[in-house]
Design an enzyme around this catalytic site. Sequence first.
Site, PDB file in Angstrom:
ATOM      1  N   ARG A  46     -47.744 -39.545 -27.729  1.00  0.00           N
ATOM      2  CA  ARG A  46     -46.334 -39.918 -27.809  1.00  0.00           C
ATOM      3  C   ARG A  46     -45.523 -38.838 -27.107  1.00  0.00           C
ATOM      4  NH1 ARG A  46     -45.118 -35.536 -29.575  1.00  0.00           N
ATOM      5  NH2 ARG A  46     -43.019 -36.351 -29.796  1.00  0.00           N
ATOM      6  N   GLY A  47     -44.213 -39.125 -26.956  1.00  0.00           N
ATOM      7  CA  GLY A  47     -43.383 -38.246 -26.137  1.00  0.00           C
ATOM      8  C   GLY A  47     -43.336 -38.843 -24.737  1.00  0.00           C
ATOM      9  N   ARG A  89     -44.893 -49.443 -25.197  1.00  0.00           N
ATOM     10  CA  ARG A  89     -43.683 -48.962 -25.893  1.00  0.00           C
ATOM     11  C   ARG A  89     -42.503 -49.178 -24.949  1.00  0.00           C
ATOM     12  NH1 ARG A  89     -43.767 -43.350 -28.999  1.00  0.00           N
ATOM     13  NH2 ARG A  89     -42.107 -44.332 -30.200  1.00  0.00           N
ATOM     14  N   GLN A 212     -42.447 -35.925 -36.694  1.00  0.00           N
ATOM     15  CA  GLN A 212     -42.937 -35.192 -35.509  1.00  0.00           C
ATOM     16  C   GLN A 212     -42.505 -33.727 -35.538  1.00  0.00           C
ATOM     17  OE1 GLN A 212     -41.531 -38.228 -35.432  1.00  0.00           O
ATOM     18  NE2 GLN A 212     -42.207 -39.441 -33.701  1.00  0.00           N
ATOM     19  N   ASP A 253     -35.911 -40.013 -24.099  1.00  0.00           N
ATOM     20  CA  ASP A 253     -36.869 -41.014 -23.620  1.00  0.00           C
ATOM     21  C   ASP A 253     -36.317 -41.783 -22.436  1.00  0.00           C
ATOM     22  OD1 ASP A 253     -37.966 -40.365 -26.335  1.00  0.00           O
ATOM     23  OD2 ASP A 253     -39.479 -41.723 -25.528  1.00  0.00           O
ATOM     24  N   LYS A 264     -35.116 -39.707 -29.926  1.00  0.00           N
ATOM     25  CA  LYS A 264     -35.610 -39.968 -31.277  1.00  0.00           C
ATOM     26  C   LYS A 264     -34.469 -40.225 -32.255  1.00  0.00           C
ATOM     27  CE  LYS A 264     -38.910 -40.409 -32.410  1.00  0.00           C
ATOM     28  NZ  LYS A 264     -39.393 -41.825 -32.532  1.00  0.00           N
TER      29      LYS A 264
HETATM   30  O1  MRU Z   1     -41.560 -41.620 -30.885  1.00  0.00           O
HETATM   31  P1  MRU Z   1     -41.928 -40.395 -30.094  1.00  0.00           P
HETATM   32  O2  MRU Z   1     -42.591 -39.348 -30.894  1.00  0.00           O
HETATM   33  O3  MRU Z   1     -42.686 -40.767 -28.843  1.00  0.00           O
HETATM   34  O4  MRU Z   1     -40.537 -39.824 -29.619  1.00  0.00           O
HETATM   35  C1  MRU Z   1     -40.503 -38.675 -28.832  1.00  0.00           C
HETATM   36  C2  MRU Z   1     -39.124 -38.247 -28.553  1.00  0.00           C
HETATM   37  O5  MRU Z   1     -38.166 -38.835 -28.978  1.00  0.00           O
HETATM   38  C3  MRU Z   1     -38.958 -37.070 -27.655  1.00  0.00           C
HETATM   39  O6  MRU Z   1     -37.800 -36.381 -27.988  1.00  0.00           O
HETATM   40  C4  MRU Z   1     -38.847 -37.567 -26.208  1.00  0.00           C
HETATM   41  O7  MRU Z   1     -39.932 -38.347 -25.857  1.00  0.00           O
HETATM   42  C5  MRU Z   1     -38.718 -36.451 -25.254  1.00  0.00           C
HETATM   43  S1  MRU Z   1     -40.103 -35.402 -25.394  1.00  0.00           S
HETATM   44  C6  MRU Z   1     -40.465 -34.607 -24.088  1.00  0.00           C
END
Ligand code: MRU
Length: 366
Positions: A46-47, A89, A212, A253, A264
């Site tokens: 994820r990320g 996603r 997270q 994202d 997030k």
């Molecule tokens: O749902 P996730 O854990 O994939 O969400 C991740 C985030 O919201 C991060 O802040 C985002 O991807 C930037 S990380 C480099």
Amino acid sequence: MRTLKWNYDKNLLEMIDQRLLPGEFKIIEFDTYQKVAQAITDMVVRGAPAIGGAAGFGLAAAAFQSAASTPEELHRDLKVAAKVLGQARPTAVNLAWALDRVLNEVFPPLLIGEGPGVRSDAEVRSNAEVMSLCQAILTEAQRIADEDVEINKRMARHGAELIEDGDTIIHHCNTGALATVDWGTALGVIRTAHEQGKNIHVLVDETRPRLQGARLTAWELEQYGIPYDIISDNAAGYFLRTGQVQKVVFGADRVAANGDVANKIGTYMLALAARDNSVPAYSVVPTSTIDLTLPTGEEIPIEEREEAEVLALTLKGLQVSPANASARNPAFDVTPHRLVTGIVTENGVVYPPFDKNLPKAVKSET
Ligand code: MRU
């Protein structure tokens, strides 16, 4: 250690299973694009940048799975794989960005399109050529992964200039090495500032519902030797209001053309509280996360995940909510650009007006 990496001996993708951290460090192997897509949906990986990296290698897996004997057949198979991977996603634009980049690099329109300049079947139809295209897919996926690490380090150097010795910083979600191929975005900035010898303290938003922050960011900070405290998400306003915080940093994202930032869930409330207390809030993103095709954050698709993620909370072994409770679980929110002090990219820090300045940062990419 990279979050994801191609194993050239076994010809498959290896990824850290982030669902198990910090309790267990386990690496899982993925030999099909369908498994990679499922791993993205299930948040093994994820990320935003890490998802992009995984998607690139997912296409490499698809190429080696394919029984195609012509470039046209291979292209058809890869388009099917890209569709499946692209739907894993919806919010992180890095996913579509990586898929498009790999396909456009390896299948330029001239090779697969119609019209003048198209090579005849006889010229292109050979197993050897299909194999070399498969290798080219893998090469491009590897390039995306390697560039991600280098871009993160450049971003981190720009961002670290904003951090002062003695700062206490609120950080949301996980944006570290685990959210990227390596190093990280917002957490990468913190890591670089720490390596520069700046004395900093991190308040880690635990980041409900999947935690997270409490699980992954805290785990990373331990390894880097950076002092931190985990706070519940709803404590951020208290720390900001009482003057205990100098900076707020988070990733994204997807960033729209006007600078609206999808990140997030909880980022919006955090940015609001930061603005109300005149604390600068920075989003740290590679330019691959900036989506200039969307004029505002209104158009960014927001993933809503299963309610079980919210309801799974237990205390002393007992479920917290009533047995028949229902829940809503948006995974991201949009922070309006007026609440964002600056957007840190690998090409420098972008300040308002974002609609004018973001395109320049994206263009200076090459
Ligand atoms: O749902 P996730 O854990 O994939 O969400 C991740 C985030 O919201 C991060 O802040 C985002 O991807 C930037 S990380 C480099």
